[in-house]
Enzyme design. Structure first.
Site, PDB file in Angstrom:
ATOM      1  N   MET A   8      -4.592   9.400  -3.180  1.00 15.21           N
ATOM      2  CA  MET A   8      -5.751   9.325  -2.518  1.00 15.21           C
ATOM      3  C   MET A   8      -6.979  10.383  -3.352  1.00 15.21           C
ATOM      4  O   MET A   8      -8.001  10.786  -3.299  1.00 15.21           O
ATOM      5  CB  MET A   8      -6.433   9.102  -1.245  1.00 15.21           C
ATOM      6  CG  MET A   8      -5.750   8.553  -0.089  1.00 15.21           C
ATOM      7  SD  MET A   8      -6.851   6.760  -0.868  1.00 15.21           S
ATOM      8  CE  MET A   8      -8.300   7.194  -0.278  1.00 15.21           C
ATOM      9  N   VAL A  61      -0.264   3.374  -1.598  1.00 10.84           N
ATOM     10  CA  VAL A  61      -1.096   4.737  -1.759  1.00 10.84           C
ATOM     11  C   VAL A  61      -0.907   5.355  -0.407  1.00 10.84           C
ATOM     12  O   VAL A  61      -0.416   5.175   0.251  1.00 10.84           O
ATOM     13  CB  VAL A  61      -2.885   3.349  -1.380  1.00 10.84           C
ATOM     14  CG1 VAL A  61      -3.623   5.139  -1.716  1.00 10.84           C
ATOM     15  CG2 VAL A  61      -3.139   3.244  -2.518  1.00 10.84           C
ATOM     16  N   CYS A  62      -0.819   6.651  -0.638  1.00 14.50           N
ATOM     17  CA  CYS A  62      -0.467   8.011   0.302  1.00 14.50           C
ATOM     18  C   CYS A  62      -1.603   8.741  -0.124  1.00 14.50           C
ATOM     19  O   CYS A  62      -2.792   9.490  -1.047  1.00 14.50           O
ATOM     20  CB  CYS A  62       0.579   8.486   0.420  1.00 14.50           C
ATOM     21  SG  CYS A  62       1.684   9.246  -0.883  1.00 14.50           S
ATOM     22  N   ALA A  63      -1.151  10.308   0.792  1.00 17.02           N
ATOM     23  CA  ALA A  63      -2.594  10.994   0.209  1.00 17.02           C
ATOM     24  C   ALA A  63      -2.654  11.731  -1.314  1.00 17.02           C
ATOM     25  O   ALA A  63      -3.077  11.797  -2.219  1.00 17.02           O
ATOM     26  CB  ALA A  63      -1.912  12.683   1.213  1.00 17.02           C
ATOM     27  N   GLY A 104       0.389  11.038  -3.296  1.00 16.77           N
ATOM     28  CA  GLY A 104       1.732  10.135  -4.007  1.00 16.77           C
ATOM     29  C   GLY A 104       2.939   9.787  -3.771  1.00 16.77           C
ATOM     30  O   GLY A 104       4.078   8.943  -4.089  1.00 16.77           O
TER      31      GLY A 104
END
Length: 379
Positions: A101, A73-75, A77
């Protein structure tokens, strides 16, 4: 690099509710991770920032599980895709949360709270922020309470359950998320209700809640009683549905009360909250099910997937609701002013008052982060 599977926010939700452990590898920076992350009773999270993986240092891998899938997971993708593919080449099992996210922040999940011959009551959980909204349906007509920004979710819900949205209500002027209430009402032709004390001095078109002792709809006259409960904000209003369900906005939570400091008048609004707790709500039965507009902890979701508790249980478990000393109550509650406030809350309030207009992308960005509307939890 090898391609790794993408999973949607809805698929991640299904994983979280499968009963199996879910391993999250969050590659945002540590400050972002500590402030706001994906949570669940069976979630195991590891935070290794993206830039660490650029160093190709195997020390970054030492805490990663080798025998179970990690959802990276990141901000938004992109960084997660790079990390997941890098790890996959090293033999790790990985997938990527599509949209990161940002996508998680836009995921809403409906759960039926009550269903009988008179009505259907649905709680809509926006898990990323702990925001809750409601649909009350009777005889093909419906009311939406505390709609969030993504109004197409509610119109699709109306289509799915075959009802017309006739009433849209905001329990108060929200500070942690952009309300979809007025926009939803305008799109559907529904009446939009909010207390005039919340939008004084604005150009918003609305129906004042304080002028309606009840709002009735459906041939069976499902009755929603407006119950003024100031404290979190001066015009906060709760809704008592058929004397069984209290949609309490941000006034009473399962494990706390609404914070009264976001308007800069902590002690004054704390006095209002005292009157609400010990005079107005005090008259309600212990059997009434409290359904708030937010929750602060994933543990507040019960085994049925619902955030809610009997008023009697909340009174028993929440020490502040037993503190009948007005002065002590006010001091304790006003202390919330020293805690961290919701991110971007001043800008969000300005948008909800119709004083500021932003594009869709900026609106979505403003909401990223946790809600911080409660100030007190269980003993």
């Amino acid at each position: 690099m090898s391609k790794v599977p993408l999973i949607t926010a809805e698929q991640l939700y299904d994983k979280l509710n499968s009963g199996n452990d879910v391993q999250i590898l969050d590659v945002r920076n540590t400050e972002e991770f500590d402030s706001w992350k994906i949570e669940g009773n069976n979630v195991k999270s590891i935070n290794v920032p993206y830039f660490n993986f650029l160093e190709e240092d195997d020390n970054n891998l030492k805490n990663l599980p080798t025998n179970e899938e990690m959802v990276v997971v990141c901000a938004k993708g992109g960084s997660a895709q790079f990390v997941a593919e890098t790890l996959a080449e090293k033999g790790y099992k990985t997938s990527v949360l599509d949209g990161g996210m940002l996508a998680w922040s836009q995921f809403y999940h409906p759960t039926v709270v009550a269903l009988d011959e008179k009505m259907k009551l649905i709680q809509i959980n926006r898990l990323s922020k702990g925001c809750l909204s409601y649909a009350i349906i009777s005889e093909g007509k419906g009311m939406i309470v505390d709609a969030n920004q993504k109004i197409e979710f509610y119109t699709e819900l109306a289509s799915q359950y075959h009802f017309t949205i006739e009433h849209v209500v905001d329990s108060h002027l929200h500070a942690d998320h952009i309300s979809g209430g007025l926009a939803l009402a305008q799109q559907t032709g529904a009446a939009y209700y909010i207390s005039s004390g919340e939008v004084k001095g604005t150009d918003l078109t609305y129906t004042p809640l304080e002028k309606h002792e009840s709002i009735r709809f459906g041939q069976v006259e499902v009755e929603v009683l407006a119950l003024p409960t100031p404290g979190h904000t001066p015009g906060s209003t709760s809704f008592l549905l058929n004397n069984r369900f209290l949609m309490s906005g941000d006034t009473i939570f399962v494990s706390g009360l609404g914070r009264p400091d976001l308007g800069g008048k902590a002690k004054e609004w704390a006095q209002d909250l005292y009157d609400t707790v010990f005079n107005k709500v005090n008259n309600l039965s212990d059997e009434v099910l409290v359904l708030p507009a937010h929750y602060a902890d994933i543990k507040e979701i019960n085994d049925n997937g619902i955030v809610g508790a009997a008023l009697g249980e909340i009174r028993k478990n929440n020490e502040i609701m037993r503190n009948a000393d007005r002065e002590a109550f006010t001091e304790q509650v006003a202390g919330a002013a020293s805690t961290e406030k919701p991110p971007n809350f001043e800008e969000i309030i300005a948008i909800n008052r119709g004083e500021l207009h932003v594009g869709h992308e900026r609106a979505v960005e403003l909401e990223i982060g946790p809600n911080r509307c409660a100030f007190h939890h269980h003993d």
